[in-house]
Design a protein around this motif. Structure first.
Motif, PDB file in Angstrom:
ATOM      1  N   ALA A 204      53.655  47.051  33.868  1.00 38.01           N
ATOM      2  CA  ALA A 204      52.629  46.032  34.130  1.00 38.01           C
ATOM      3  C   ALA A 204      53.267  44.770  34.717  1.00 38.01           C
ATOM      4  CB  ALA A 204      51.862  45.711  32.848  1.00 38.01           C
ATOM      5  N   GLU A 205      54.437  44.448  34.202  1.00 38.92           N
ATOM      6  CA  GLU A 205      55.147  43.273  34.712  1.00 38.92           C
ATOM      7  C   GLU A 205      55.584  43.492  36.169  1.00 38.92           C
ATOM      8  OE1 GLU A 205      58.928  41.203  33.011  1.00 38.92           O
ATOM      9  OE2 GLU A 205      57.521  41.615  31.365  1.00 38.92           O
ATOM     10  N   GLU A 206      56.069  44.695  36.455  1.00 41.63           N
ATOM     11  CA  GLU A 206      56.436  45.036  37.840  1.00 41.63           C
ATOM     12  C   GLU A 206      55.232  44.897  38.763  1.00 41.63           C
ATOM     13  OE1 GLU A 206      59.320  46.182  39.456  1.00 41.63           O
ATOM     14  OE2 GLU A 206      60.324  45.518  37.617  1.00 41.63           O
ATOM     15  N   LEU A 207      54.103  45.444  38.307  1.00 40.26           N
ATOM     16  CA  LEU A 207      52.900  45.420  39.150  1.00 40.26           C
ATOM     17  C   LEU A 207      52.497  43.993  39.487  1.00 40.26           C
ATOM     18  CD1 LEU A 207      50.582  46.926  40.557  1.00 40.26           C
ATOM     19  CD2 LEU A 207      49.332  46.888  38.388  1.00 40.26           C
ATOM     20  N   GLU A 208      52.648  43.088  38.526  1.00 43.13           N
ATOM     21  CA  GLU A 208      52.271  41.699  38.780  1.00 43.13           C
ATOM     22  C   GLU A 208      53.056  41.097  39.941  1.00 43.13           C
ATOM     23  OE1 GLU A 208      52.025  39.849  34.787  1.00 43.13           O
ATOM     24  OE2 GLU A 208      50.441  41.363  34.584  1.00 43.13           O
ATOM     25  N   ASP A 209      54.285  41.580  40.138  1.00 43.63           N
ATOM     26  CA  ASP A 209      55.078  41.089  41.280  1.00 43.63           C
ATOM     27  C   ASP A 209      54.693  41.754  42.604  1.00 43.63           C
ATOM     28  OD1 ASP A 209      56.501  39.399  39.648  1.00 43.63           O
ATOM     29  OD2 ASP A 209      58.105  40.854  39.273  1.00 43.63           O
ATOM     30  N   MET A 210      53.949  42.860  42.519  1.00 39.34           N
ATOM     31  CA  MET A 210      53.628  43.607  43.750  1.00 39.34           C
ATOM     32  C   MET A 210      52.303  43.204  44.370  1.00 39.34           C
ATOM     33  SD  MET A 210      54.586  47.541  42.838  1.00 39.34           S
ATOM     34  CE  MET A 210      55.656  47.914  41.476  1.00 39.34           C
ATOM     35  N   THR A 211      51.283  42.913  43.546  1.00 35.27           N
ATOM     36  CA  THR A 211      49.946  42.655  44.100  1.00 35.27           C
ATOM     37  C   THR A 211      49.071  41.915  43.097  1.00 35.27           C
ATOM     38  OG1 THR A 211      47.976  43.694  45.087  1.00 35.27           O
ATOM     39  CG2 THR A 211      48.965  44.846  43.236  1.00 35.27           C
ATOM     40  N   ASP A 212      47.984  41.295  43.621  1.00 34.76           N
ATOM     41  CA  ASP A 212      46.921  40.779  42.762  1.00 34.76           C
ATOM     42  C   ASP A 212      45.858  41.858  42.613  1.00 34.76           C
ATOM     43  OD1 ASP A 212      48.115  38.280  42.508  1.00 34.76           O
ATOM     44  OD2 ASP A 212      47.154  37.531  44.335  1.00 34.76           O
ATOM     45  N   LEU A 213      45.019  41.719  41.592  1.00 37.53           N
ATOM     46  CA  LEU A 213      43.953  42.687  41.331  1.00 37.53           C
ATOM     47  C   LEU A 213      42.620  41.952  41.295  1.00 37.53           C
ATOM     48  CD1 LEU A 213      45.811  44.459  38.395  1.00 37.53           C
ATOM     49  CD2 LEU A 213      45.444  45.419  40.694  1.00 37.53           C
ATOM     50  N   ASP A 214      41.581  42.562  41.908  1.00 36.97           N
ATOM     51  CA  ASP A 214      40.253  41.932  41.873  1.00 36.97           C
ATOM     52  C   ASP A 214      39.473  42.366  40.650  1.00 36.97           C
ATOM     53  OD1 ASP A 214      40.544  40.691  44.454  1.00 36.97           O
ATOM     54  OD2 ASP A 214      40.391  42.724  45.281  1.00 36.97           O
ATOM     55  N   ILE A 215      39.712  43.601  40.216  1.00 33.93           N
ATOM     56  CA  ILE A 215      38.941  44.116  39.085  1.00 33.93           C
ATOM     57  C   ILE A 215      39.780  45.105  38.289  1.00 33.93           C
ATOM     58  CG2 ILE A 215      37.808  45.886  40.524  1.00 33.93           C
ATOM     59  CD1 ILE A 215      35.296  45.155  38.681  1.00 33.93           C
ATOM     60  N   VAL A 216      39.650  45.037  36.973  1.00 35.64           N
ATOM     61  CA  VAL A 216      40.386  45.943  36.080  1.00 35.64           C
ATOM     62  C   VAL A 216      39.365  46.663  35.205  1.00 35.64           C
ATOM     63  CG1 VAL A 216      42.147  46.132  34.291  1.00 35.64           C
ATOM     64  CG2 VAL A 216      42.362  44.357  36.047  1.00 35.64           C
ATOM     65  N   LEU A 217      39.250  47.987  35.411  1.00 37.39           N
ATOM     66  CA  LEU A 217      38.295  48.786  34.648  1.00 37.39           C
ATOM     67  C   LEU A 217      39.039  49.510  33.533  1.00 37.39           C
ATOM     68  CD1 LEU A 217      36.594  50.494  37.728  1.00 37.39           C
ATOM     69  CD2 LEU A 217      35.691  48.541  36.433  1.00 37.39           C
ATOM     70  N   SER A 218      38.441  49.540  32.352  1.00 34.26           N
ATOM     71  CA  SER A 218      39.039  50.278  31.244  1.00 34.26           C
ATOM     72  C   SER A 218      38.021  51.282  30.712  1.00 34.26           C
ATOM     73  CB  SER A 218      39.440  49.285  30.150  1.00 34.26           C
ATOM     74  OG  SER A 218      39.826  49.977  28.997  1.00 34.26           O
TER      75      SER A 218
END
Ligand code: ADP
Ligand code: ADP
Ligand code: ZN
Length: 215
Positions: free
Chosen positions: A97-111
């Motif tokens: 999750a920490e890696e992903l934060e450095d790669m891109t922003d997210l508009d929506i997170v579905l769970s």
């Protein structure tokens, strides 16, 4: 929002693959899925990454996580080529999750929320097209002709890891490693929790509402 950047989270069997396909078609975004990417590269040599096993296969058949360095590289490469996307199967632990934060922003997170009992039934009855990857289920989503894909006529197979033992392990790995990821994203902008135990069309209706509400 022209091409939404969507993250879909949930346990194995929650319906992430099924719903991601619809998201990709409806919103014209890339379906990025680490599970499919790894299955296509099960025997790639990862020994130079200082891993316990030399290929992803051993991890996957047991239902354990493939080392972070391998999946991080797959996602980084895929994201660099996508405008909008639906990301499915990643991140599965807090380091990812920490890696992903450095790669891109997210508009929506579905769970997607589904009970453990239901997940076991879904995973042990899952059948997958060997050609196009479409998911079916022996009870809940039967193809018109047994063993044959409705979409492309390909042969339906059972994944090596959709056996009871691997399924139980994957659900334990989820509880331990991936549930904390969902908790982490629960206060992210655009986080929406969806009742994944509904029929597929009802889950889809909730997902469309959630994405459209962001636009
Ligand atoms: P499921 O349909 O059970 O959610 P996937 O197809 O997403 O399974 O993943 C299958 C297997 O691939 C996992 O059990 C794991 O071994 C590996 N895998 C997929 N994504 C990741 C990831 N982000 N990190 C580590 N391993 C992964
Ligand atoms: P994931 O990608 O989260 O592991 P899948 O989309 O592959 O999950 O779905 C797992 C299995 O459950 C498949 O056999 C699929 O056909 C079935 N399935 C998906 N969504 C539902 C649903 N809402 N109700 C019943 N079965 C479902
Ligand atoms: Zn097919």
């Amino acid at each position: 929002m022209s091409a939404p950047r969507v993250l879909i989270l949930g346990p194995p069997g929650a319906g992430k693959g099924t719903q991601s396909g619809r998201i990709a078609d409806t919103y014209g975004v890339e379906h990025i899925t680490t599970g499919d990417a790894l299955r296509a590269n099960k025997d790639m040599d990862i020994s130079d990454m200082d891993t316990e096993y030399d290929t992803p296969r051993e991890y996957m058949e047991a239902g354990d996580l493939v080392p972070d360095a391998v999946v991080n590289a797959i996602v980084e490469e895929a994201l660099s080529q996508a405008d909008g996307f639906v990301l499915d199967g990643y991140p599965r632990n807090l380091d990812q999750a920490e890696e992903l934060e450095d790669m891109t922003d997210l508009d929506i997170v579905l769970s997607l929320d589904v009970s453990r009992e239901e997940l076991i039934d879904r995973l042990t009855g899952r059948r997958v097209c060997s050609e196009c990857g479409t998911n079916f289920h022996v009870e809940f989503d039967q193809p018109e002709e047994e063993g044959v894909c409705d979409e492309c006529g390909g042969e339906l197979i059972q994944r090596d890891d959709d056996n009871r033992e691997s399924v139980e392990n994957r659900l334990d790995v989820f509880e331990e490693n991936t549930q904390p990821v969902i908790d982490h994203y629960s206060d992210h902008d655009g986080f929406v929790s969806i009742d994944g135990e509904q029929a597929p069309d009802d889950v889809w209706a909730d997902i469309e509402d959630a994405i459209d509400a962001q636009e």
